[in-house]
Design an enzyme around this catalytic site. Structure first.
Site, PDB file in Angstrom:
ATOM      1  N   ARG A 101       3.968   3.245   0.964  1.00 38.74           N
ATOM      2  CA  ARG A 101       3.711   4.483   0.851  1.00 38.74           C
ATOM      3  C   ARG A 101       4.434   5.035  -0.280  1.00 38.74           C
ATOM      4  NH1 ARG A 101       6.468   8.057   5.800  1.00 38.74           N
ATOM      5  NH2 ARG A 101       8.359   7.136   5.568  1.00 38.74           N
ATOM      6  N   THR A 105       4.414  11.261  -1.944  1.00 41.66           N
ATOM      7  CA  THR A 105       3.294  11.833  -1.328  1.00 41.66           C
ATOM      8  C   THR A 105       2.971  11.498  -0.131  1.00 41.66           C
ATOM      9  OG1 THR A 105       1.863  10.295  -2.406  1.00 41.66           O
ATOM     10  CG2 THR A 105       2.242  12.208  -3.707  1.00 41.66           C
ATOM     11  N   ASP A 196      13.914   3.438   9.586  1.00 45.93           N
ATOM     12  CA  ASP A 196      12.927   2.387   8.884  1.00 45.93           C
ATOM     13  C   ASP A 196      12.897   1.099   9.335  1.00 45.93           C
ATOM     14  OD1 ASP A 196      11.750   0.563   6.805  1.00 45.93           O
ATOM     15  OD2 ASP A 196      11.772   2.391   5.592  1.00 45.93           O
ATOM     16  N   ASP A 199      13.128  -1.985   7.348  1.00 43.84           N
ATOM     17  CA  ASP A 199      14.477  -2.266   6.929  1.00 43.84           C
ATOM     18  C   ASP A 199      15.358  -2.814   8.076  1.00 43.84           C
ATOM     19  OD1 ASP A 199      14.035  -1.567   4.105  1.00 43.84           O
ATOM     20  OD2 ASP A 199      14.865   0.447   4.560  1.00 43.84           O
TER      21      ASP A 199
HETATM   22  N1  URA Z   1       8.187   4.127   8.990  1.00 39.12           N
HETATM   23  C1  URA Z   1       9.338   3.671   9.312  1.00 39.12           C
HETATM   24  O1  URA Z   1       9.736   2.523   9.207  1.00 39.12           O
HETATM   25  N2  URA Z   1       9.999   4.796   9.988  1.00 39.12           N
HETATM   26  C2  URA Z   1       9.501   6.013  10.213  1.00 39.12           C
HETATM   27  O2  URA Z   1      10.182   7.022  11.004  1.00 39.12           O
HETATM   28  C3  URA Z   1       8.222   6.458   9.638  1.00 39.12           C
HETATM   29  C4  URA Z   1       7.582   5.567   9.057  1.00 39.12           C
END
Ligand code: URA
Length: 205
Positions: A101, A105, A196, A199
């Site tokens: 992403r 945006t 995330d 991650d």
């Molecule tokens: N992607 C993620 O890894 N965590 C989120 O909270 C939103 C999108």
């Protein structure tokens, strides 16, 4: 709303491990795999089966075999769900949809796509974090343009925004998830969420 939130103590247990900020990548990957087993069971409740003859040590009887299942892992976080799908459905083919992403945006930007023919397949799209819905909607669009008609999305955590967007753009796609969380923050992360997912799976924090 085409969303099913699974209600199972094991799913709640593994989701809590995923949410915990102290969970390290090895335990995080293991919990993601265990939770995905529960999502796969729910998502495949109506999977088509062929009737087959099977001979037990006692006699012949009727059995059932599944066929033509394809998993599409949305990169990279969807990889955290893939091993569980392959454990349960070893004959499944696997497609990959790489989307990143744009951090300013939240628009999905494709960087890789490799899908098998999906015309007769039952397709399971693995997108653990349904936040704005941009990536999942894009992956479903890709699957549909490769011929898919029977698509189910498997998510770990969903946000109301993403569920609403999927309802507008792909009403026909059921979503199976372990949680429907409160909302998104100003960087489009799910709250309370788990941070995330990519991650945390791969230790790139
Ligand atoms: N992607 C993620 O890894 N965590 C989120 O909270 C939103 C999108």
């Amino acid at each position: 709303m085409n969303l099913t939130v699974i209600d199972h103590p094991l799913a709640r247990h593994y989701l809590t491990i995923l949410r915990d900020e102290n969970t390290q990548p090895e335990a995080f990957r293991s919990a993601a795999r265990s939770l995905t087993y529960a999502l796969v069971l729910e998502a495949t409740k109506a999977l088509p089966v062929d009737e087959v003859d099977v001979t037990t040590p006692m006699e012949q009887t009727t059995g059932h075999r599944i066929h033509d299942v394809v998993a599409i892992a949305v990169l990279r976080a969807g990889l955290g769900m893939l091993d569980a799908v392959l454990d349960m459905i070893p004959g499944c083919k696997v497609g990959f949809a790489g989307v990143q992403r744009d951090e300013s945006t939240a628009t999905p930007m494709e960087y890789y796509a490799k899908l098998p023919d999906l015309a007769n397949a039952t397709v399971l799209v693995l997108e653990p974090m349904l936040a704005t819905g941009g990536s999942l909607s894009w992956a479903v669009e890709k699957a549909k343009s490769s011929g898919a008609k029977d698509i189910t999305a498997l998510c770990v955590v969903t946000a109301p925004e993403g569920v609403a967007r999927m309802g507008e753009e792909h009403e026909d796609v059921p979503i199976i998830a372990a949680a429907l969380d409160r909302d998104l923050n100003d960087k489009w992360y799910i709250q309370p969420g788990l941070g995330d997912m990519g991650d945390r799976l791969f230790g790139t924090l």
